[in-house]
Scaffold this active site. Structure first.
Site, PDB file in Angstrom:
ATOM      1  N   PRO A   8       0.819  -1.221   0.000  1.00 12.61           N
ATOM      2  CA  PRO A   8       0.000   0.000   0.000  1.00 12.61           C
ATOM      3  C   PRO A   8       0.847   1.264   0.000  1.00 12.61           C
ATOM      4  CG  PRO A   8      -0.440  -1.356   1.954  1.00 12.61           C
ATOM      5  CD  PRO A   8       0.671  -2.001   1.204  1.00 12.61           C
ATOM      6  N   GLU A   9       0.552   2.177  -0.926  1.00 13.72           N
ATOM      7  CA  GLU A   9       1.232   3.466  -0.995  1.00 13.72           C
ATOM      8  C   GLU A   9       0.167   4.547  -0.698  1.00 13.72           C
ATOM      9  OE1 GLU A   9       3.629   3.783  -4.585  1.00 13.72           O
ATOM     10  OE2 GLU A   9       3.973   1.629  -4.607  1.00 13.72           O
TER      11      GLU A   9
END
Ligand SMILES: [Zn+2]
Length: 273
Positions: free
Chosen positions: A2-3
């Site tokens: 996840p960014e």
């Protein structure tokens, strides 16, 4: 992993569901003790029980929950973490590492295959993220800021984009995508990016993050939103994990290499050094 767009999607999903809710209890499951960074697991569970969530924020890839005692519960999902809102009687995910029971009979489940996720309980969120620079979607991340971080450096431009002190929230997916949008070879020494290309790269970072956010993030592997669903943006990327496929802009075959120790995807036809 996840960014920024993925963590922001989770934040937006959870905010209306958990703000104002009191935490009835927290359970960090056996084998997941490393989740608790600032306190021993039992001490952290005790410190969180009874607190009310007052706000759900985000900086870069960190979720920041402000509690009614003025402290902050800072979570990082790392490689494979997710935080999903579910009814109390929903069966646990295979990789559930912790469970949070709320006063309305709902729960949050922290699922994490690789177990690299972290929880900090701190007086100020910066204690949990000492090296974080401006959030990549904030007003503090400006073209001038990026240009000054690039200036005079021999390191590849992609490595600069991955540096959380430069643009907090940008990771491997969106660094590759931003370089493609800007037409810049990710291996280019940062100092060779002049003001015009730096401004184009800054706009490209914003564009790829905002477009992905509009698609609720990218689910290349484990990412799930705050409701357990998948994002859609992995279906719409330009280069990331598209090696061997034609570039949508010039038709050249996208290649994969390594830059800054990370798998890196780019188009040799239209991304210039
Ligand atoms: Zn191309």
């Amino acid at each position: 992993m996840p960014e920024l767009p993925e963590v922001e999607t989770i934040r937006r999903d959870l905010e209306p569901l958990i703000v104002g809710r009191r935490i009835q209890g927290v359970r960090i499951h056996p084998g997941a003790e490393r989740l608790a960074v600032t306190d021993a697991p039992r001490a952290l569970e005790r410190a969180l029980a009874g607190r009310t969530v007052e706000a759900v924020g985000r900086h870069g890839k960190y979720l920041t929950l402000r509690l009614d005692d003025g402290r902050w519960w800072v979570m990082h999902l790392r490689m494979t973490g997710s935080l999903v809102h579910l009814p109390a009687d929903a069966p646990p995910h295979r990789f559930e590492r912790a469970r949070i029971d709320l006063d309305d009979g709902t729960t949050l489940r922290f699922n994490d295959l690789r177990k690299f996720g972290t929880w900090h309980l701190v007086d100020d969120p910066v204690e949990a993220m000492p090296n974080a620079g401006p959030d990549a979607l904030s007003d503090e991340f400006t073209p001038r800021w990026l240009r000054e971080r690039l200036r005079g450096r021999e390191t590849p431009v992609k490595a600069v984009l991955l540096d959380q002190s430069v643009a907090a929230g940008v990771g491997n997916i969106y660094a590759d995508e931003a370089c493609w949008i800007a037409g810049i070879d990710p291996r280019t020494p940062a100092g060779r990016i002049g003001p015009t290309r730096a401004a184009r790269l800054h706009a490209a970072v914003r564009e790829t993050l905002e477009e992905s956010l509009g698609d609720r993030g990218s689910s290349f592997s484990d990412y799930r939103d705050g409701l357990g669903g998948e994002g859609m943006h992995h279906l719409l990327v330009h280069v990331f994990r598209r090696e061997g496929k034609p570039c949508g802009r010039c038709g050249h075959t996208i290649v994969k290499t390594r830059v800054a120790g990370r798998g890196t995807h780019y188009c040799p036809g239209c991304q210039r050094r």
